[in-house]
Scaffold this motif. Structure first.
Motif, PDB file in Angstrom:
ATOM      1  N   GLU A 239      66.614  15.849  22.343  1.00 38.80           N
ATOM      2  CA  GLU A 239      66.021  14.909  21.251  1.00 38.80           C
ATOM      3  C   GLU A 239      66.384  13.517  21.378  1.00 38.80           C
ATOM      4  OE1 GLU A 239      67.198  16.469  17.485  1.00 38.80           O
ATOM      5  OE2 GLU A 239      65.530  18.032  17.504  1.00 38.80           O
ATOM      6  N   ARG A 240      65.604  12.312  20.691  1.00 33.44           N
ATOM      7  CA  ARG A 240      65.931  11.129  20.691  1.00 33.44           C
ATOM      8  C   ARG A 240      66.292  10.231  21.863  1.00 33.44           C
ATOM      9  NH1 ARG A 240      70.632  11.443  16.390  1.00 33.44           N
ATOM     10  NH2 ARG A 240      71.028  13.397  17.069  1.00 33.44           N
ATOM     11  N   ASN A 241      65.452  10.893  22.937  1.00 32.08           N
ATOM     12  CA  ASN A 241      65.522  10.137  24.310  1.00 32.08           C
ATOM     13  C   ASN A 241      64.391   9.083  24.496  1.00 32.08           C
ATOM     14  OD1 ASN A 241      67.627  11.947  25.896  1.00 32.08           O
ATOM     15  ND2 ASN A 241      66.304  13.397  25.099  1.00 32.08           N
ATOM     16  N   THR A 242      64.790   7.913  24.980  1.00 33.51           N
ATOM     17  CA  THR A 242      63.722   6.783  25.471  1.00 33.51           C
ATOM     18  C   THR A 242      63.376   7.121  26.652  1.00 33.51           C
ATOM     19  OG1 THR A 242      64.828   5.627  23.849  1.00 33.51           O
ATOM     20  CG2 THR A 242      63.414   4.388  25.517  1.00 33.51           C
ATOM     21  N   ILE A 243      62.073   7.385  26.998  1.00 30.22           N
ATOM     22  CA  ILE A 243      61.640   7.483  28.120  1.00 30.22           C
ATOM     23  C   ILE A 243      60.307   6.619  28.714  1.00 30.22           C
ATOM     24  CG2 ILE A 243      60.656   9.136  29.761  1.00 30.22           C
ATOM     25  CD1 ILE A 243      61.790  11.656  28.233  1.00 30.22           C
TER      26      ILE A 243
END
Length: 398
Positions: free
Chosen positions: A278-282
């Motif tokens: 969760e809450r990853n910037t891709i």
């Protein structure tokens, strides 16, 4: 001086801060260096452990070992028999321009702070399965270690770090290993500008946080190029993974990471994203020519764009009428049939059936029917390009 116990005698008689220059020939190893010294080997000088214990063991600070061929360690994993062991107290050791050949472990940094291992050739053993061999460089509780510009081949893992922090692994080449770099409980560290070729797995970062994985290259690694497993608050940027046998990138229960500006190319799966990450910037990545671009099974939508910037997808026939470099429609890499096939592989037998084709058409025509998954709301029209350096121009070896 060469032969017999001459080296041991010279080490025992040397004063702190002295330099011992070893001439060509074989010198007996199995020696502890317990005061600050420099050992500088002439061409043709070999230090041989005779198959027992470690070739050189360092317990004093400010020791330099340079230009030597170190061979003949023992084979005891419990004792971590190595070409060079840096134990607690061996702070600020400098291990440079050596050749460590055929030892169980190459360099073991075990409690020593601020060690430098630079420009060495480390070739491990090939006489057992990979899991039964030692690591090229093994780091345990050794903050400040810097492993730079080494050529590491064979053995088990190129660099294995466990329970350490503030380490930097920069500009190394790894070949014919299990893992190129293997992280366990190693925070606030850096993996930058390394090259992994033909290993089982490139860069495995596990149970760690605040790790910077930047500008690395993975070519033809058999399993994953990069694996983030319980890795949090870290940066994966500017990396190239090409030709991964299974997955370019595997993200497993990893949270709050920045994954930007990478290129994932010609893998069976571009990215496998799972276990509630969760809450990853891709964003700003390129997914090029992967058999399956994304493998993600979930019931919620995950947006892989940030600040109006998404990723490039080679299989997306997008259009850009306003010419801003961003496609005018979203990209969804998977549909519900993908989810069915991943959970029930035998369903592949039905792929050509009219019912499956009807489901695929309905989802393409009415995206609201999709059950959740990855959506890129701002796909890029051009991929990021990453240069592969000519390593052979600057390093010896085949």
């Amino acid at each position: 001086m060469a032969g017999g116990g001459a080296l041991a005698q010279a080490v025992a008689n040397a004063g702190a801060g002295e330099t011992l220059r070893l001439g060509a020939g074989r010198h007996e190893g199995g020696i502890e260096i317990s005061r600050p010294l420099t050992i500088d080997c002439a061409k043709g000088a070999q230090i041989d452990g005779g198959g027992q214990g470690s070739v050189l063991t360092v317990t004093a600070p400010d020791v330099t070992i340079t230009g030597c061929l170190l061979t003949g360690s023992g084979s005891d994993h419990e004792g971590i028999d190595s070409g060079i062991r840096l134990l607690k107290g061996a702070d600020r050791a400098r291990i440079t321009a050596n050749r460590l050949i055929g030892n169980l472990y190459g360099v073991d940094i075990h409690g020593a702070r601020d060690a430098l291992v630079q420009a060495n050739v480390i070739e491990g053993r090939r006489d057992a399965v990979k899991n039964a061999r030692g690591n090229g460089v093994y780091i345990w509780n050794a903050p400040g270690a810097r492993i730079e510009a080494n050529d590491i081949r064979w053995g088990r893992d190129g660099i294995f770090v466990n329970t350490s922090h503030s380490n930097a692994f920069i500009g190394n080449r790894f070949r014919d290993l299990r893992f190129a770099v293997h992280y366990m409980y190693a925070n606030r560290s850096e993996v930058r500008g390394n090259l992994s070729i033909g290993n089982d797995l490139g860069y495995a970062v596990m149970y760690s946080k605040d790790v910077k994985i930047i500008d690395n290259i993975s070519i033809n690694d058999a399993e994953h190029g990069v694996m983030l497993n319980y890795t949090n608050s870290s940066v994966l940027r500017g990396n190239l993974v090409r030709g991964g046998g299974t997955k370019c990138l595997f993200i497993y229960n990893a949270h709050k990471n920045e994954i930007t500006g990478n290129r994932f190319e010609r893998c069976a799966v571009g990215v496998h994203f799972t276990a509630g990450s969760e809450r990853n910037t891709i964003s700003g990545n390129a997914f090029v020519g992967n058999r399956t671009q994304v493998k993600y099974v979930g019931t919620t939508w995950v947006d892989w764009s940030a600040g109006g910037i998404g990723n490039y997808w080679s299989d997306f026939a997008g259009y850009d009428l306003d010419g801003d470099g961003i496609a005018d429609t979203p990209y969804r890499p998977n549909d519900s049939m993908d989810h069915v096939l991943w959970s029930q592989p035998s369903a592949k037998l039905l792929l050509g059936s009219p019912a499956v084709q009807l489901v695929k058409w309905a989802q393409a025509a009415f995206p609201a029917l999709l059950p959740g998954g990855v959506v890129d709301r701002a796909p890029l029209m051009q991929p990021v390009e990453i240069f592969v350096p000519d390593w052979e121009a600057n390093h010896d070896g085949s």
